[in-house]
Design a protein around this motif. Structure first.
Motif, PDB file in Angstrom:
ATOM      1  N   ILE A  66     -16.353  11.936   3.067  1.00  0.00           N
ATOM      2  CA  ILE A  66     -15.278  11.134   3.651  1.00  0.00           C
ATOM      3  C   ILE A  66     -13.959  11.903   3.585  1.00  0.00           C
ATOM      4  O   ILE A  66     -13.819  12.866   2.831  1.00  0.00           O
ATOM      5  N   LEU A  67     -13.010  11.444   4.373  1.00  0.00           N
ATOM      6  CA  LEU A  67     -11.639  11.943   4.337  1.00  0.00           C
ATOM      7  C   LEU A  67     -10.720  10.745   4.239  1.00  0.00           C
ATOM      8  O   LEU A  67     -10.832   9.800   5.020  1.00  0.00           O
ATOM      9  N   GLY A  68      -9.794  10.776   3.277  1.00  0.00           N
ATOM     10  CA  GLY A  68      -8.914   9.631   3.180  1.00  0.00           C
ATOM     11  C   GLY A  68      -8.125   9.596   1.876  1.00  0.00           C
ATOM     12  O   GLY A  68      -8.261  10.473   1.023  1.00  0.00           O
ATOM     13  N   PRO A  69      -7.311   8.539   1.733  1.00  0.00           N
ATOM     14  CA  PRO A  69      -7.064   7.510   2.752  1.00  0.00           C
ATOM     15  C   PRO A  69      -6.167   8.028   3.868  1.00  0.00           C
ATOM     16  O   PRO A  69      -5.336   8.906   3.653  1.00  0.00           O
ATOM     17  N   LEU A  70      -6.334   7.471   5.060  1.00  0.00           N
ATOM     18  CA  LEU A  70      -5.633   7.930   6.254  1.00  0.00           C
ATOM     19  C   LEU A  70      -4.748   6.826   6.832  1.00  0.00           C
ATOM     20  O   LEU A  70      -5.012   5.632   6.661  1.00  0.00           O
ATOM     21  N   GLY A  71      -3.695   7.250   7.550  1.00  0.00           N
ATOM     22  CA  GLY A  71      -2.835   6.317   8.251  1.00  0.00           C
ATOM     23  C   GLY A  71      -1.821   5.615   7.375  1.00  0.00           C
ATOM     24  O   GLY A  71      -1.773   5.804   6.154  1.00  0.00           O
ATOM     25  N   ASN A  72      -1.013   4.803   8.018  1.00  0.00           N
ATOM     26  CA  ASN A  72       0.002   3.987   7.344  1.00  0.00           C
ATOM     27  C   ASN A  72      -0.439   2.534   7.361  1.00  0.00           C
ATOM     28  O   ASN A  72      -0.859   2.016   8.402  1.00  0.00           O
ATOM     29  N   GLY A  73      -0.341   1.888   6.219  1.00  0.00           N
ATOM     30  CA  GLY A  73      -0.830   0.528   6.097  1.00  0.00           C
ATOM     31  C   GLY A  73       0.221  -0.534   6.344  1.00  0.00           C
ATOM     32  O   GLY A  73       1.304  -0.277   6.868  1.00  0.00           O
ATOM     33  N   PHE A  74      -0.110  -1.767   5.955  1.00  0.00           N
ATOM     34  CA  PHE A  74       0.784  -2.908   6.117  1.00  0.00           C
ATOM     35  C   PHE A  74       1.927  -2.854   5.101  1.00  0.00           C
ATOM     36  O   PHE A  74       1.689  -2.583   3.919  1.00  0.00           O
ATOM     37  N   PRO A  75       3.155  -3.127   5.510  1.00  0.00           N
ATOM     38  CA  PRO A  75       4.286  -3.156   4.567  1.00  0.00           C
ATOM     39  C   PRO A  75       4.286  -4.459   3.766  1.00  0.00           C
ATOM     40  O   PRO A  75       4.664  -5.518   4.275  1.00  0.00           O
ATOM     41  N   LEU A  76       3.884  -4.383   2.526  1.00  0.00           N
ATOM     42  CA  LEU A  76       3.817  -5.582   1.690  1.00  0.00           C
ATOM     43  C   LEU A  76       5.196  -6.174   1.448  1.00  0.00           C
ATOM     44  O   LEU A  76       5.356  -7.402   1.382  1.00  0.00           O
ATOM     45  N   GLU A  77       6.201  -5.302   1.334  1.00  0.00           N
ATOM     46  CA  GLU A  77       7.545  -5.779   1.013  1.00  0.00           C
ATOM     47  C   GLU A  77       8.113  -6.694   2.098  1.00  0.00           C
ATOM     48  O   GLU A  77       8.976  -7.531   1.828  1.00  0.00           O
ATOM     49  N   ALA A  78       7.615  -6.562   3.320  1.00  0.00           N
ATOM     50  CA  ALA A  78       8.124  -7.391   4.421  1.00  0.00           C
ATOM     51  C   ALA A  78       7.753  -8.860   4.263  1.00  0.00           C
ATOM     52  O   ALA A  78       8.400  -9.739   4.838  1.00  0.00           O
ATOM     53  N   GLY A  79       6.708  -9.134   3.482  1.00  0.00           N
ATOM     54  CA  GLY A  79       6.267 -10.516   3.345  1.00  0.00           C
ATOM     55  C   GLY A  79       6.411 -11.100   1.956  1.00  0.00           C
ATOM     56  O   GLY A  79       6.105 -12.277   1.744  1.00  0.00           O
ATOM     57  N   GLU A  80       6.886 -10.322   1.022  1.00  0.00           N
ATOM     58  CA  GLU A  80       6.962 -10.792  -0.360  1.00  0.00           C
ATOM     59  C   GLU A  80       7.882 -12.005  -0.494  1.00  0.00           C
ATOM     60  O   GLU A  80       9.018 -11.991  -0.018  1.00  0.00           O
ATOM     61  N   GLY A  81       7.349 -13.040  -1.130  1.00  0.00           N
ATOM     62  CA  GLY A  81       8.122 -14.247  -1.363  1.00  0.00           C
ATOM     63  C   GLY A  81       8.327 -15.114  -0.137  1.00  0.00           C
ATOM     64  O   GLY A  81       9.080 -16.090  -0.181  1.00  0.00           O
ATOM     65  N   LYS A  82       7.638 -14.786   0.967  1.00  0.00           N
ATOM     66  CA  LYS A  82       7.829 -15.518   2.226  1.00  0.00           C
ATOM     67  C   LYS A  82       6.547 -16.256   2.616  1.00  0.00           C
ATOM     68  O   LYS A  82       5.539 -16.200   1.918  1.00  0.00           O
ATOM     69  N   ARG A  83       6.627 -16.944   3.747  1.00  0.00           N
ATOM     70  CA  ARG A  83       5.427 -17.548   4.341  1.00  0.00           C
ATOM     71  C   ARG A  83       4.816 -16.498   5.265  1.00  0.00           C
ATOM     72  O   ARG A  83       5.440 -16.098   6.253  1.00  0.00           O
ATOM     73  N   ALA A  84       3.611 -16.063   4.946  1.00  0.00           N
ATOM     74  CA  ALA A  84       2.969 -15.019   5.724  1.00  0.00           C
ATOM     75  C   ALA A  84       1.730 -15.569   6.429  1.00  0.00           C
ATOM     76  O   ALA A  84       0.939 -16.302   5.830  1.00  0.00           O
ATOM     77  N   LEU A  85       1.585 -15.208   7.684  1.00  0.00           N
ATOM     78  CA  LEU A  85       0.410 -15.576   8.464  1.00  0.00           C
ATOM     79  C   LEU A  85      -0.395 -14.313   8.728  1.00  0.00           C
ATOM     80  O   LEU A  85       0.106 -13.359   9.326  1.00  0.00           O
ATOM     81  N   PRO A 120      -2.221   3.125  11.564  1.00  0.00           N
ATOM     82  CA  PRO A 120      -2.505   2.208  12.663  1.00  0.00           C
ATOM     83  C   PRO A 120      -1.626   0.967  12.705  1.00  0.00           C
ATOM     84  O   PRO A 120      -1.675   0.202  13.657  1.00  0.00           O
ATOM     85  N   VAL A 121      -0.794   0.764  11.659  1.00  0.00           N
ATOM     86  CA  VAL A 121       0.054  -0.419  11.623  1.00  0.00           C
ATOM     87  C   VAL A 121       1.424  -0.098  12.205  1.00  0.00           C
ATOM     88  O   VAL A 121       2.072   0.874  11.804  1.00  0.00           O
TER      89      VAL A 121
END
Length: 259
Positions: free
Chosen positions: A92-111, A250-251
């Motif tokens: 395998i090769l990895g990890p690859l790409g950029n993931g989801f920004p967790l800080e954008a949803g911290e303490g908020k209502r996330a869908l 991919p995000v």
């Protein structure tokens, strides 16, 4: 930091029709973030390029990760991966790409929104995201369910099925509207029509949305330019706005890309 290595296959089972789950013992697990992926080399000499597969979950101690993928027809990369045996190894090769920004949803209502084989990346996201989470996912029918129990452990789960056999009849957007789901931020992964609908919904409500784009990738490291998406920002020299899904994504924030 991506690294090429041989990973031990701890388990490999079919969890729904043509949907396979594989746990890999790998150093990549300790570096993986929600929304990233790994490239799997099939071992078939007729297939020189890796097969990109999203990271579904990471073991708590960082020693192993889980991938969940749909098996293709014989002759495809994912079919070759499905033939790998437990207790063997795979490169395998990895990890690859950029993931989801967790800080954008911290303490908020996330869908969290997922459809089809775009559902797996939501599991690790749901685990790590410190937010009030509502999760809407869509399947063809109740006999096609996978990872629904995993997701239900980390947030309030809403299902949509095309045949109406469970949850809301229709697609995942129907589940969002009919259940009156509200959020301060949206995270989504799934087929392009779904992502376009999520982007439109976020724009209408004036909230940010982060989309994980599904695309066929050849190299997975940005060299081949085979997974390019148009961006809203145009380069002032070339008059072209493009981004590579495998390395720039991919995000993406929904407003960044033209889909």
């Amino acid at each position: 930091m991506k690294k090429r290595e041989r990973a031990k296959i701890l388990s490999h089972v079919e969890i729904a029709a043509d949907i396979f789950e594989m746990w890999l013992e790998t150093e990549a697990a300790g570096r993986a973030k929600p929304g990233q992926f790994i490239g799997v080399f099939t071992g078939d000499k007729s297939m020189l390029l890796l097969r990109p597969i999203s990271i579904c979950e990471v073991k708590e101690d960082g020693t192993a990760l889980r991938i969940v993928y749909r098996r293709g027809e014989p002759g495809t990369g994912t079919y070759a991966v499905s033939q790998c045996l437990p207790q063997s190894s795979v490169e395998i090769l990895g990890p690859l790409g950029n993931g989801f920004p967790l800080e954008a949803g911290e303490g908020k209502r996330a869908l969290l929104v997922g459809g089809g084989i775009g559902i797996p990346p939501l599991v690790e996201l749901a685990k790590r995201l410190d937010a009030k989470k509502q999760i809407a996912v869509g399947y063809r029918g109740s006999g096609q369910f996978f990872l629904d129990r995993d997701l239900a452990a980390w947030g309030e789960l809403f299902l949509a099925t095309e045949d109406g056999s469970s949850g809301t009849k229709g697609n995942v957007m129907d589940a969002i509207f009919r259940n009156g789901l509200e959020a301060d931020v949206i995270y989504a992964c799934g087929p392009m029509p779904m992502l376009r609908a999520v982007k439109e919904l976020a724009a209408q409500r004036g909230i940010p949305a982060y989309l994980s784009l599904e695309e066929r990738m050849a190299c997975g490291v940005g060299a081949c330019l085979g997974c390019v998406v148009k961006t809203e920002m145009v380069h002032h020299h070339t008059n072209v706005g493009n981004a590579r899904i495998c390395t720039d994504g991919p995000v993406f924030e929904a407003g960044e890309v033209s889909i």
